[in-house]
Design a protein around this motif. Structure first.
Motif, PDB file in Angstrom:
ATOM      1  N   GLY A  10       0.829  -1.215   0.000  1.00 41.83           N
ATOM      2  CA  GLY A  10       0.000   0.000   0.000  1.00 41.83           C
ATOM      3  C   GLY A  10       0.856   1.253   0.000  1.00 41.83           C
ATOM      4  O   GLY A  10       0.558   2.216  -0.713  1.00 41.83           O
ATOM      5  N   VAL A  11       1.929   1.234   0.801  1.00 41.67           N
ATOM      6  CA  VAL A  11       2.825   2.395   0.848  1.00 41.67           C
ATOM      7  C   VAL A  11       3.421   2.630  -0.537  1.00 41.67           C
ATOM      8  O   VAL A  11       3.469   3.772  -1.028  1.00 41.67           O
ATOM      9  CB  VAL A  11       3.941   2.193   1.909  1.00 41.67           C
ATOM     10  CG1 VAL A  11       4.949   3.337   1.850  1.00 41.67           C
ATOM     11  CG2 VAL A  11       3.345   2.073   3.305  1.00 41.67           C
ATOM     12  N   GLY A  18       2.189  11.961  -0.594  1.00 39.69           N
ATOM     13  CA  GLY A  18       2.709  12.892   0.409  1.00 39.69           C
ATOM     14  C   GLY A  18       2.934  12.207   1.742  1.00 39.69           C
ATOM     15  O   GLY A  18       3.994  12.316   2.339  1.00 39.69           O
ATOM     16  N   THR A  19       1.935  11.477   2.228  1.00 40.14           N
ATOM     17  CA  THR A  19       2.078  10.744   3.494  1.00 40.14           C
ATOM     18  C   THR A  19       1.657   9.290   3.269  1.00 40.14           C
ATOM     19  O   THR A  19       0.680   8.808   3.864  1.00 40.14           O
ATOM     20  CB  THR A  19       1.205  11.377   4.597  1.00 40.14           C
ATOM     21  OG1 THR A  19      -0.136  11.535   4.087  1.00 40.14           O
ATOM     22  CG2 THR A  19       1.729  12.739   5.029  1.00 40.14           C
ATOM     23  N   PRO A  20       2.403   8.546   2.397  1.00 40.73           N
ATOM     24  CA  PRO A  20       1.953   7.207   2.012  1.00 40.73           C
ATOM     25  C   PRO A  20       1.882   6.216   3.177  1.00 40.73           C
ATOM     26  O   PRO A  20       0.949   5.406   3.234  1.00 40.73           O
ATOM     27  CB  PRO A  20       2.986   6.749   0.975  1.00 40.73           C
ATOM     28  CG  PRO A  20       4.134   7.688   1.083  1.00 40.73           C
ATOM     29  CD  PRO A  20       3.618   8.951   1.695  1.00 40.73           C
ATOM     30  N   PHE A  21       2.814   6.290   4.130  1.00 39.80           N
ATOM     31  CA  PHE A  21       2.786   5.311   5.216  1.00 39.80           C
ATOM     32  C   PHE A  21       1.567   5.531   6.114  1.00 39.80           C
ATOM     33  O   PHE A  21       0.828   4.604   6.439  1.00 39.80           O
ATOM     34  CB  PHE A  21       4.082   5.384   6.047  1.00 39.80           C
ATOM     35  CG  PHE A  21       4.137   4.337   7.110  1.00 39.80           C
ATOM     36  CD1 PHE A  21       4.490   3.018   6.797  1.00 39.80           C
ATOM     37  CD2 PHE A  21       3.792   4.642   8.414  1.00 39.80           C
ATOM     38  CE1 PHE A  21       4.507   2.034   7.772  1.00 39.80           C
ATOM     39  CE2 PHE A  21       3.803   3.657   9.397  1.00 39.80           C
ATOM     40  CZ  PHE A  21       4.162   2.355   9.081  1.00 39.80           C
ATOM     41  N   ALA A  24      -1.661   4.598   4.090  1.00 40.45           N
ATOM     42  CA  ALA A  24      -1.856   3.157   3.919  1.00 40.45           C
ATOM     43  C   ALA A  24      -2.208   2.507   5.256  1.00 40.45           C
ATOM     44  O   ALA A  24      -3.072   1.621   5.316  1.00 40.45           O
ATOM     45  CB  ALA A  24      -0.597   2.525   3.319  1.00 40.45           C
ATOM     46  N   SER A  25      -1.572   2.948   6.350  1.00 37.25           N
ATOM     47  CA  SER A  25      -1.896   2.359   7.666  1.00 37.25           C
ATOM     48  C   SER A  25      -3.347   2.631   8.041  1.00 37.25           C
ATOM     49  O   SER A  25      -4.051   1.752   8.533  1.00 37.25           O
ATOM     50  CB  SER A  25      -1.027   2.938   8.795  1.00 37.25           C
ATOM     51  OG  SER A  25       0.278   3.097   8.401  1.00 37.25           O
ATOM     52  N   LEU A  26      -3.790   3.867   7.814  1.00 32.73           N
ATOM     53  CA  LEU A  26      -5.170   4.214   8.179  1.00 32.73           C
ATOM     54  C   LEU A  26      -6.174   3.404   7.343  1.00 32.73           C
ATOM     55  O   LEU A  26      -7.185   2.925   7.869  1.00 32.73           O
ATOM     56  CB  LEU A  26      -5.414   5.715   7.981  1.00 32.73           C
ATOM     57  CG  LEU A  26      -4.703   6.647   8.977  1.00 32.73           C
ATOM     58  CD1 LEU A  26      -4.763   8.098   8.497  1.00 32.73           C
ATOM     59  CD2 LEU A  26      -5.319   6.523  10.371  1.00 32.73           C
ATOM     60  N   LEU A  27      -5.874   3.252   6.056  1.00 33.30           N
ATOM     61  CA  LEU A  27      -6.817   2.540   5.176  1.00 33.30           C
ATOM     62  C   LEU A  27      -6.822   1.042   5.477  1.00 33.30           C
ATOM     63  O   LEU A  27      -7.881   0.403   5.460  1.00 33.30           O
ATOM     64  CB  LEU A  27      -6.483   2.813   3.703  1.00 33.30           C
ATOM     65  CG  LEU A  27      -6.607   4.293   3.297  1.00 33.30           C
ATOM     66  CD1 LEU A  27      -6.210   4.495   1.839  1.00 33.30           C
ATOM     67  CD2 LEU A  27      -8.023   4.829   3.532  1.00 33.30           C
ATOM     68  N   ARG A  62      -8.053   6.278  -2.879  1.00 31.35           N
ATOM     69  CA  ARG A  62      -7.067   7.247  -2.386  1.00 31.35           C
ATOM     70  C   ARG A  62      -6.165   7.701  -3.531  1.00 31.35           C
ATOM     71  O   ARG A  62      -5.838   8.891  -3.639  1.00 31.35           O
ATOM     72  CB  ARG A  62      -6.243   6.617  -1.253  1.00 31.35           C
ATOM     73  CG  ARG A  62      -5.142   7.500  -0.715  1.00 31.35           C
ATOM     74  CD  ARG A  62      -5.720   8.695   0.007  1.00 31.35           C
ATOM     75  NE  ARG A  62      -4.708   9.697   0.298  1.00 31.35           N
ATOM     76  CZ  ARG A  62      -4.755  10.958  -0.121  1.00 31.35           C
ATOM     77  NH1 ARG A  62      -5.770  11.386  -0.869  1.00 31.35           N
ATOM     78  NH2 ARG A  62      -3.802  11.788   0.187  1.00 31.35           N
ATOM     79  N   SER A  63      -5.772   6.745  -4.405  1.00 27.94           N
ATOM     80  CA  SER A  63      -4.895   7.091  -5.532  1.00 27.94           C
ATOM     81  C   SER A  63      -5.570   8.066  -6.480  1.00 27.94           C
ATOM     82  O   SER A  63      -4.906   8.834  -7.171  1.00 27.94           O
ATOM     83  CB  SER A  63      -4.491   5.838  -6.317  1.00 27.94           C
ATOM     84  OG  SER A  63      -3.745   4.999  -5.484  1.00 27.94           O
ATOM     85  N   SER A  64      -6.918   8.028  -6.526  1.00 29.84           N
ATOM     86  CA  SER A  64      -7.621   8.954  -7.422  1.00 29.84           C
ATOM     87  C   SER A  64      -7.693  10.354  -6.802  1.00 29.84           C
ATOM     88  O   SER A  64      -8.184  11.282  -7.439  1.00 29.84           O
ATOM     89  CB  SER A  64      -9.025   8.426  -7.734  1.00 29.84           C
ATOM     90  OG  SER A  64      -9.866   8.621  -6.608  1.00 29.84           O
ATOM     91  N   GLY A  65      -7.239  10.518  -5.554  1.00 27.79           N
ATOM     92  CA  GLY A  65      -7.179  11.851  -4.943  1.00 27.79           C
ATOM     93  C   GLY A  65      -8.177  12.094  -3.831  1.00 27.79           C
ATOM     94  O   GLY A  65      -8.156  13.140  -3.202  1.00 27.79           O
ATOM     95  N   ILE A  66      -9.058  11.119  -3.574  1.00 34.87           N
ATOM     96  CA  ILE A  66     -10.062  11.324  -2.519  1.00 34.87           C
ATOM     97  C   ILE A  66      -9.345  11.447  -1.170  1.00 34.87           C
ATOM     98  O   ILE A  66      -8.500  10.618  -0.836  1.00 34.87           O
ATOM     99  CB  ILE A  66     -11.071  10.149  -2.488  1.00 34.87           C
ATOM    100  CG1 ILE A  66     -11.782  10.047  -3.843  1.00 34.87           C
ATOM    101  CG2 ILE A  66     -12.079  10.327  -1.352  1.00 34.87           C
ATOM    102  CD1 ILE A  66     -12.767   8.896  -3.933  1.00 34.87           C
ATOM    103  N   PRO A  67      -9.640  12.499  -0.397  1.00 34.89           N
ATOM    104  CA  PRO A  67      -8.975  12.660   0.906  1.00 34.89           C
ATOM    105  C   PRO A  67      -9.199  11.452   1.822  1.00 34.89           C
ATOM    106  O   PRO A  67     -10.290  10.873   1.833  1.00 34.89           O
ATOM    107  CB  PRO A  67      -9.650  13.910   1.493  1.00 34.89           C
ATOM    108  CG  PRO A  67     -10.176  14.668   0.315  1.00 34.89           C
ATOM    109  CD  PRO A  67     -10.560  13.617  -0.691  1.00 34.89           C
ATOM    110  N   VAL A  68      -8.167  11.102   2.565  1.00 34.73           N
ATOM    111  CA  VAL A  68      -8.262   9.964   3.488  1.00 34.73           C
ATOM    112  C   VAL A  68      -9.443  10.128   4.439  1.00 34.73           C
ATOM    113  O   VAL A  68     -10.150   9.171   4.747  1.00 34.73           O
ATOM    114  CB  VAL A  68      -6.957   9.818   4.313  1.00 34.73           C
ATOM    115  CG1 VAL A  68      -7.080   8.681   5.303  1.00 34.73           C
ATOM    116  CG2 VAL A  68      -5.777   9.581   3.403  1.00 34.73           C
TER     117      VAL A  68
END
Ligand code: GLN
Length: 284
Positions: A10-11, A18-21, A24-27, A62-68
């Motif tokens: 995921g990372v 910007g904050t991949p780790f 990915a952890s949150l998702l 998330r990759s499409s830009g939707i905020p976490v």
């Protein structure tokens, strides 16, 4: 595949976020129904196929830009979890400076009538209501659907037996339909200049334009809001406004011109001049 492998993949997939780790952890935590501590403890476990599929779907969104925060359905603000979705702007950490500034100036007042204009999720009003149970809070927004979500947050976060009463919500264009007299008006209005919106981060495209577009120089709403606040405030009343650092000087001028004294701007944690405040004289 283990939970740890899934996190690593995921990372890599979110490398551009910007904050991949963190993302990915949150998702992955969301897909597994685990908080951060439980997620890391589960690292060596096998990822079940159902959770794996849910996680991959979240990564794609998330990759499409939707905020976490929209994918999680919540965002932490001033130590509390607010429900958020596309009806409202995602609460930003810099807006916590607005809460901090109000508490610093007025936190020792036993009672205070506070109104938040342009409330969105009502993160400011409800944080103040939770921190100061005796204060009377109200909040307004132009968007009926933002107010629906703000009311949900009030139910979630405030006790029903609050000594200061429930937070009152009213639909209003700035303060036009807001009745009553206040000791303090706070707002984080839309302040991005219209022409700059398209060039900003992809995430902003998923947020309500109404919550971001501040007109030609970003200060159009303040020119109406500040004089309205002046009329709605009691003598000695305060105004606290968030804006961008580049707008601080122009905003101070608007606040001074409306008759406020003691006008100054406080910096956020990043050192950006963020919160402009002013106070009405006791005698006019
Ligand atoms: N601080 C937000 C951003 O830059 C803007 C918030 C607002 O317009 N009120 O994304």
């Amino acid at each position: 595949m283990t939970v740890r492998d899934a996190l690593r993949d995921g990372v890599a997939a979110l490398g551009g976020s910007g904050t991949p780790f963190l993302d990915a952890s949150l998702l992955l935590g969301k897909a597994l129904g685990l908080d951060a501590a439980a997620l890391f403890a589960a690292g060596p476990d096998d990822l079940d196929p159902g959770s794996g599929a849910a996680y991959r779907a979240l990564l794609a969104e998330r990759s499409s830009g939707i905020p976490v925060a929209y994918l999680l359905g919540e965002k932490e603000f001033w130590g509390r979890r607010f429900r958020v979705d596309r009806r409202v702007l995602v609460p930003r950490p810099e807006t916590e400076t607005l809460v901090a500034a109000v508490l610093e100036a007025c936190g020792d007042r036993p009672s205070l009538r506070v109104h938040e204009a342009c409330c969105g999720s009502a993160c400011v009003a409800l944080s103040l209501a939770a921190e100061r149970p005796r204060w009377e809070l109200s909040a307004s927004d132009l968007s009926e659907e933002a107010l629906e979500l703000a009311r949900e947050n009030a139910e979630l976060l405030l006790p029903t037996d609050r000594p200061g009463g429930p937070c009152r919500f009213v639909r209003s264009d700035l303060l036009a339909s807001v009745e009553g007299t206040f000791d303090l008006v706070a707002a984080n209005p839309p302040y991005i200049p219209s022409g700059e919106l398209a060039g900003l981060g992809i995430e902003l495209r998923f947020e309500p334009r109404l919550a971001l577009d501040g007109g030609a120089d970003g200060l159009e709403l303040y020119r109406r809001l500040v004089p309205q606040a002046r009329s709605a405030l009691a003598p000695g009343g305060w105004i606290f406004l968030e804006a961008d650092g580049s707008q601080a000087g122009a905003l101070r001028a608007i606040v001074e011109e409306a008759g406020f004294a003691e006008v100054s701007t406080l910096a956020d944690l990043a050192g950006i001049e963020r919160i402009t405040r002013g106070r009405l004289p006791w005698k006019t």
